[in-house]
Design a protein around this motif. Structure first.
Motif, PDB file in Angstrom:
ATOM      1  N   TYR A 186      52.285  43.390  31.813  1.00 49.03           N
ATOM      2  CA  TYR A 186      51.421  43.563  30.633  1.00 49.03           C
ATOM      3  C   TYR A 186      50.061  44.053  31.110  1.00 49.03           C
ATOM      4  CZ  TYR A 186      48.188  42.590  26.839  1.00 49.03           C
ATOM      5  OH  TYR A 186      47.206  42.705  25.893  1.00 49.03           O
ATOM      6  N   LEU A 187      49.581  45.131  30.456  1.00 51.22           N
ATOM      7  CA  LEU A 187      48.317  45.740  30.883  1.00 51.22           C
ATOM      8  C   LEU A 187      47.445  46.037  29.674  1.00 51.22           C
ATOM      9  CD1 LEU A 187      46.548  47.167  33.108  1.00 51.22           C
ATOM     10  CD2 LEU A 187      47.809  49.265  32.552  1.00 51.22           C
ATOM     11  N   ASN A 206      52.242  30.229  52.510  1.00 47.62           N
ATOM     12  CA  ASN A 206      53.103  31.137  51.747  1.00 47.62           C
ATOM     13  C   ASN A 206      52.556  31.258  50.329  1.00 47.62           C
ATOM     14  OD1 ASN A 206      54.993  31.545  53.871  1.00 47.62           O
ATOM     15  ND2 ASN A 206      55.830  29.493  53.456  1.00 47.62           N
ATOM     16  N   ILE A 207      52.023  32.436  50.020  1.00 52.80           N
ATOM     17  CA  ILE A 207      51.364  32.663  48.726  1.00 52.80           C
ATOM     18  C   ILE A 207      52.381  33.272  47.763  1.00 52.80           C
ATOM     19  CG2 ILE A 207      49.518  33.897  47.538  1.00 52.80           C
ATOM     20  CD1 ILE A 207      48.031  33.943  50.251  1.00 52.80           C
ATOM     21  N   ASP A 208      52.583  32.657  46.593  1.00 56.46           N
ATOM     22  CA  ASP A 208      53.508  33.210  45.608  1.00 56.46           C
ATOM     23  C   ASP A 208      52.830  33.631  44.308  1.00 56.46           C
ATOM     24  OD1 ASP A 208      52.911  30.815  44.488  1.00 56.46           O
ATOM     25  OD2 ASP A 208      54.981  30.110  44.309  1.00 56.46           O
ATOM     26  N   LYS A 209      51.515  33.427  44.188  1.00 63.38           N
ATOM     27  CA  LYS A 209      50.782  33.854  42.996  1.00 63.38           C
ATOM     28  C   LYS A 209      49.345  34.171  43.374  1.00 63.38           C
ATOM     29  CE  LYS A 209      49.168  32.346  38.425  1.00 63.38           C
ATOM     30  NZ  LYS A 209      49.147  31.244  37.439  1.00 63.38           N
ATOM     31  N   ILE A 210      48.841  35.270  42.825  1.00 67.82           N
ATOM     32  CA  ILE A 210      47.441  35.669  43.025  1.00 67.82           C
ATOM     33  C   ILE A 210      46.831  35.952  41.666  1.00 67.82           C
ATOM     34  CG2 ILE A 210      45.882  37.402  43.957  1.00 67.82           C
ATOM     35  CD1 ILE A 210      47.734  37.796  46.275  1.00 67.82           C
ATOM     36  N   GLU A 211      45.662  35.440  41.437  1.00 69.30           N
ATOM     37  CA  GLU A 211      44.904  35.710  40.215  1.00 69.30           C
ATOM     38  C   GLU A 211      43.517  36.189  40.623  1.00 69.30           C
ATOM     39  OE1 GLU A 211      43.420  33.567  36.057  1.00 69.30           O
ATOM     40  OE2 GLU A 211      44.891  32.577  37.369  1.00 69.30           O
ATOM     41  N   ILE A 212      43.193  37.427  40.242  1.00 72.07           N
ATOM     42  CA  ILE A 212      41.919  38.047  40.626  1.00 72.07           C
ATOM     43  C   ILE A 212      41.031  38.129  39.396  1.00 72.07           C
ATOM     44  CG2 ILE A 212      40.830  40.066  41.658  1.00 72.07           C
ATOM     45  CD1 ILE A 212      43.486  40.720  42.981  1.00 72.07           C
ATOM     46  N   GLN A 213      39.784  37.703  39.557  1.00 73.01           N
ATOM     47  CA  GLN A 213      38.836  37.702  38.429  1.00 73.01           C
ATOM     48  C   GLN A 213      37.527  38.341  38.867  1.00 73.01           C
ATOM     49  OE1 GLN A 213      38.385  33.724  36.899  1.00 73.01           O
ATOM     50  NE2 GLN A 213      40.580  33.289  36.974  1.00 73.01           N
ATOM     51  N   MET A 236      45.272  39.604  36.711  1.00 70.87           N
ATOM     52  CA  MET A 236      43.944  40.194  36.888  1.00 70.87           C
ATOM     53  C   MET A 236      43.168  40.064  35.597  1.00 70.87           C
ATOM     54  SD  MET A 236      44.506  43.719  39.055  1.00 70.87           S
ATOM     55  CE  MET A 236      45.332  43.756  40.647  1.00 70.87           C
ATOM     56  N   HIS A 237      41.894  39.759  35.732  1.00 69.29           N
ATOM     57  CA  HIS A 237      40.983  39.686  34.588  1.00 69.29           C
ATOM     58  C   HIS A 237      39.657  40.319  34.990  1.00 69.29           C
ATOM     59  CE1 HIS A 237      43.742  36.946  32.554  1.00 69.29           C
ATOM     60  NE2 HIS A 237      43.805  36.234  33.687  1.00 69.29           N
ATOM     61  N   THR A 265      42.934  42.922  31.304  1.00 69.87           N
ATOM     62  CA  THR A 265      43.966  41.918  31.576  1.00 69.87           C
ATOM     63  C   THR A 265      45.169  42.605  32.199  1.00 69.87           C
ATOM     64  OG1 THR A 265      43.279  40.576  29.688  1.00 69.87           O
ATOM     65  CG2 THR A 265      45.477  40.140  30.591  1.00 69.87           C
ATOM     66  N   LEU A 266      45.742  41.950  33.232  1.00 69.82           N
ATOM     67  CA  LEU A 266      46.991  42.397  33.824  1.00 69.82           C
ATOM     68  C   LEU A 266      47.810  41.154  34.163  1.00 69.82           C
ATOM     69  CD1 LEU A 266      47.651  45.183  36.392  1.00 69.82           C
ATOM     70  CD2 LEU A 266      48.558  42.894  36.840  1.00 69.82           C
ATOM     71  N   LYS A 267      49.057  41.131  33.697  1.00 65.86           N
ATOM     72  CA  LYS A 267      49.943  40.000  33.961  1.00 65.86           C
ATOM     73  C   LYS A 267      51.277  40.536  34.457  1.00 65.86           C
ATOM     74  CE  LYS A 267      47.935  37.166  30.263  1.00 65.86           C
ATOM     75  NZ  LYS A 267      48.207  36.437  28.996  1.00 65.86           N
ATOM     76  N   SER A 268      51.724  40.013  35.594  1.00 72.40           N
ATOM     77  CA  SER A 268      52.956  40.499  36.177  1.00 72.40           C
ATOM     78  C   SER A 268      53.689  39.373  36.894  1.00 72.40           C
ATOM     79  CB  SER A 268      52.672  41.642  37.158  1.00 72.40           C
ATOM     80  OG  SER A 268      53.824  42.017  37.863  1.00 72.40           O
ATOM     81  N   LYS A 269      54.960  39.158  36.519  1.00 72.23           N
ATOM     82  CA  LYS A 269      55.845  38.261  37.240  1.00 72.23           C
ATOM     83  C   LYS A 269      56.897  39.105  37.942  1.00 72.23           C
ATOM     84  CE  LYS A 269      55.240  34.094  34.475  1.00 72.23           C
ATOM     85  NZ  LYS A 269      55.904  33.003  33.713  1.00 72.23           N
ATOM     86  N   ILE A 270      56.986  38.946  39.246  1.00 68.50           N
ATOM     87  CA  ILE A 270      57.773  39.849  40.074  1.00 68.50           C
ATOM     88  C   ILE A 270      59.083  39.172  40.474  1.00 68.50           C
ATOM     89  CG2 ILE A 270      57.766  41.266  42.161  1.00 68.50           C
ATOM     90  CD1 ILE A 270      54.683  41.124  42.066  1.00 68.50           C
TER      91      ILE A 270
END
Length: 818
Positions: free
Chosen positions: A214-215, A127-134, A175-176, A197-202
């Protein structure tokens, strides 16, 4: 106070305080130890179960996609995301099943970190609750043939449950350095962003979710139509966006305030449908921005036109963009603004103190498409000043950006002297008077040049004073009434006075505006001119061109004066002239009529007719510029004018040896002459050439000294001071200072005289005279012309020469007479 601090110090040194500190230390060490032990256990668990975890991740991915997923390696991030497990997936590629056709990889990432719920992992669930793409590229593609690379996600049957017993929802995305591309070849759309940079808490609400995102991204392309160019190209976009997803509407809504695009800030609201077949969207934008800064954010096809104008101060702008991501062509764009107390720069100058409302739409007619052809700018309540001249445009429209047309209404009421701000004072200068303009207009625009103009309305000017610089002419109390119709310019009234003249004019110019802008040399101005009194010299100065170039002001651009002068210089003019009284120098005339043509700088006179010196003079002729003067060609007929008055009014043609007072009678003559007319209107005497014939009726020679001197000796008994002519006629050829006298025949009461030879206005006179000495006093009683001619030369005949000797006429014997 000291006692209080002493008690505090004592407490810190007490046994109880030391026990508390020790317990806190043990608690902290316990937590650290627990973290280390837990992380160690997770690390050991990951190493021992790596293969199974990888299998579960692949199963999770393959459960939702139709295509291939490649993961280079998976590593455990020690401590990161504790108490959950963070896995780092490196060299990740995601391709759909049609990759071999379109060659666009949906996702290619150097590293993707996923945070996995530890409780689910212990239950054999991922169960994935966070993704960070670089350092990744996300490429969404739709080809011209409709092939897409996004059909990688499988749609679950309605009744099918996930294999996972735990609900898996991603609650955070980071995202970075992610390159995002959305290419729609079918719709000619390209969105290309470098996401820094992209930051999102859903947050989730059943199947709906929302986030503050934030974008910070670089917009390389935001082209709704790649053929038209990109909006906000190469601009940094940064801000916080409120994003909501509605399952019911299958729509994402976006709202943001003070979103930075480059150095500008915008309030934006948007809605984006996620339907597969139709993906409608709408975006509403508000900002306060400088005109050129706004233009820099538009697509090339719009900014190229917008940059032809500018506004000095920021303007409040609202913009809506409505379209479909899957449809071809441009979206519908509508821009509104209200301009107040601003300065507008246009291709022809500057408009100050301007206020107006403006609306732009690229879908003016519904159903006609969103394109340049259907684009329109509407201006309402436009007021301003063009070089101090106030005007209003109640409604104006700029339509069709492919073949631009401009239409509207123009109103103005101003002091005529304000025209001095537009027209070079060395060309025309205005003072006094009032002007009123009331026009409806329509014209095409091509390369900023007016084409096919149409004006309907009128222009009134009253009591103006106008100075025409090239001729230094001043017109007093000038009134003008112009009526513009679809077919022509009707000049209903132009009345003006100068120092000598009062002129009333009306006229018509067919197809005036088109010819003014496109072919002024083909413009034909038809004038009806009436003058109670007309000074011909001044009139010639008004209607002819000296060939001088239009006046210029050094260091100042004056295109309008140049253009106006050029039109006046090139147009063709037909004037039907009537004057009650006319003066040319000392020559006075009445009941004057003539048709005057101005063609290619030439003044042509046809059917001229005046009453002067008791007779009638009719004439044709033309004037052509020659440096500062004019070449004159004229054919004239004189019928029974008083010869003395006529010669006096023409300064006796410069003849010194003979005065108008010496002759009486009525002259009938014809002449065809060519010569030079000086810029002041005087004829240059020695420039005349041509031929003339004349006949004097009831003529008399009074006290003409050369004849009187001869008569004293030769005819002492005859009245040589008052010679009455029964016949005085001849023909001449004139070339400069010399006149070839042919068959000058004089039949008088004193003697008969035949003259041939050369007469000079200056030096070089040589006239042969045949003078019968018989007394011809009674010859007029002989009715038979043959008998009279035979009797003419009977008796003694003198053959004399009148020759120039030192500037004086001397009489000699003509020994070599025929």
């Amino acid at each position: 106070m000291n006692q209080f601090w002493q008690s505090i110090k004592s407490y810190f040194k007490s046994v109880n305080f030391r026990k508390i500190i020790k317990r806190i230390g043990f608690l902290f060490l316990g937590i650290v130890a627990l973290l280390l032990i837990t992380s160690g256990v997770l690390s050991v668990y990951f190493k021992n179960n790596k293969a199974e975890i990888v299998t579960q991740i692949n199963a999770k991915i393959n459960e939702n996609i139709s295509g291939t997923a490649a993961i280079g390696d998976i590593n455990y991030k020690f401590f990161k995301g504790f108490p959950n497990m963070t896995l780092a997936l490196s060299q990740v590629e995601l391709k759909d099943s049609l990759w071999s056709f379109h060659k666009r990889t949906l996702l290619k990432a150097a590293q993707i970190e996923v945070r996995v719920n530890i409780l689910g992992l212990l239950s054999n669930e991922i169960n994935i609750d966070k993704i960070e793409i670089q350092n990744a590229t996300l490429y969404l593609f739709k080809g011209k043939n409709g092939i897409v690379n996004t059909n990688i996600f499988r749609a679950k049957p309605k009744n099918e449950k996930s294999k996972s017993s735990t609900d898996s929802k991603i609650k955070e995305i980071l995202m970075h350095q992610v390159h995002f591309i959305s290419e729609n070849q079918m719709g000619n759309k390209l969105f290309d962003f470098d996401i820094l940079t992209l930051k999102s808490k859903i947050n989730y609400d059943d199947e709906n979710w929302y986030t503050n995102l934030y974008l910070k991204t670089l917009a390389k392309s935001m082209a709704f139509n790649t053929q038209r160019g990109s909006f906000i190209k190469n601009r940094i976009v940064e801000g916080v966006l409120e994003v909501d997803y509605s399952k019911t509407k299958n729509q994402i809504s976006v709202a943001t305030e003070h979103l930075a695009i480059g150095k500008e800030f915008f309030d934006i609201n948007g809605h984006f449908s996620l339907d597969k077949n139709k993906s409608p969207f709408d975006i509403a934008i508000k900002t306060s921005i400088l005109w050129r800064n706004a233009s820099a954010l538009l697509s090339a096809n719009i900014s190229a036109r917008v940059n032809q104008f500018d506004l000095k101060r920021p303007i409040n702008v609202g913009c809506t963009i409505v379209g479909d991501m899957n449809a071809t062509g441009d979206p519908e764009i509508r821009v509104t603004t209200k301009i107040e107390d601003n300065e507008l720069t246009i291709p022809d100058g500057l408009v100050t103190d301007c206020d107006f409302d403006a609306t732009f739409t690229n879908q003016y007619k519904k159903g006609a498409g969103c394109n340049d052809f259907n684009s329109t700018i509407t201006l309402t309540g436009f007021t301003g000043k063009y070089k101090t001249i106030p005007f209003t445009i109640p409604v104006g429209k700029i339509s069709n950006f492919e073949k631009t047309t401009v239409a509207g209404s123009f109103r103005s009421d101003f002091d005529v002297s304000r025209l001095n701000e537009i027209i070079n004072k060395d060309f025309m200068h205005f003072s006094d008077g009032q002007a009123k303009v009331n026009l409806d207009f329509k014209f095409d625009v091509l390369n900023l040049k007016i084409q096919k103009p149409l004006f309907i309305g009128n222009v009134y000017v009253t009591n103006a004073i106008v100075n025409y610089g090239p001729r230094n002419l001043t017109f007093l109390k000038t009134d003008i009434q112009l009526d513009f119709t679809e077919q022509a310019l009707l000049i209903k009234k132009i009345n003006f006075k100068d120092r000598k003249n009062m002129v009333f004019m009306k006229g018509k110019i067919d197809n005036f505006l088109t010819l003014y802008y496109e072919n002024p040399e083909k413009m034909l101005v038809n004038w009806e001119i009436y003058a109670p009194f007309l000074d011909v010299k001044q009139f010639v100065g008004i209607v002819t061109s000296s060939g001088k170039k239009s006046p210029k002001k050094k260091g100042k651009k004056d295109d309008f004066s140049e253009e106006l002068y050029s039109v006046i210089d090139k147009c063709q003019v037909v004037m039907n002239l009537k004057a009650d009284k006319m003066a040319y120098g000392k020559l006075l005339a009445t009941n004057a009529k003539a048709t005057v043509l101005l063609l290619n700088n030439k003044l042509i006179v046809k059917n001229g007719r005046v009453q002067s010196s008791g007779g009638i003079i009719s004439f044709d002729g033309q004037l052509a510029p020659n440096g500062d003067n004019f070449i004159l060609q004229s054919n004239a007929k004189i019928n029974k004018v008083d010869i003395a008055r006529f010669l006096t009014s023409l300064n006796n043609f410069g003849i010194q040896s003979f005065q108008p007072k010496n002759i009486k009678g009525f002259l009938t003559a014809s002449a065809s002459l060519k010569g030079t007319l000086l810029s002041g209107g005087q004829i240059k005497t020695n420039s005349i050439s041509g031929a003339a014939t004349f006949d004097v009726i009831q003529g008399a020679l009074v006290d003409f000294k050369p004849i009187a001197n001869i008569g004293k000796i030769a005819f002492p008994l005859r009245d040589v001071k008052n010679i009455v002519f029964s016949d005085l006629s001849g023909n001449f050829k004139i070339h400069g200072d010399f006149v070839d006298v042919n068959d000058l025949k004089v039949s008088s009461s004193v003697l008969n005289l035949d003259v041939n030879g050369v007469y000079s206005f200056n030096r070089g006179t040589n006239l042969a005279m045949t003078i019968p000495l018989r007394n011809p006093k009674n010859d007029e009683l002989i009715t038979d012309k043959i008998e009279r001619a035979e009797k003419r030369n009977k008796g003694i005949v003198l053959h004399l020469l009148a020759v120039d000797v030192d500037g004086k006429i001397k009489i000699r014997w003509n020994k070599n007479h025929e």
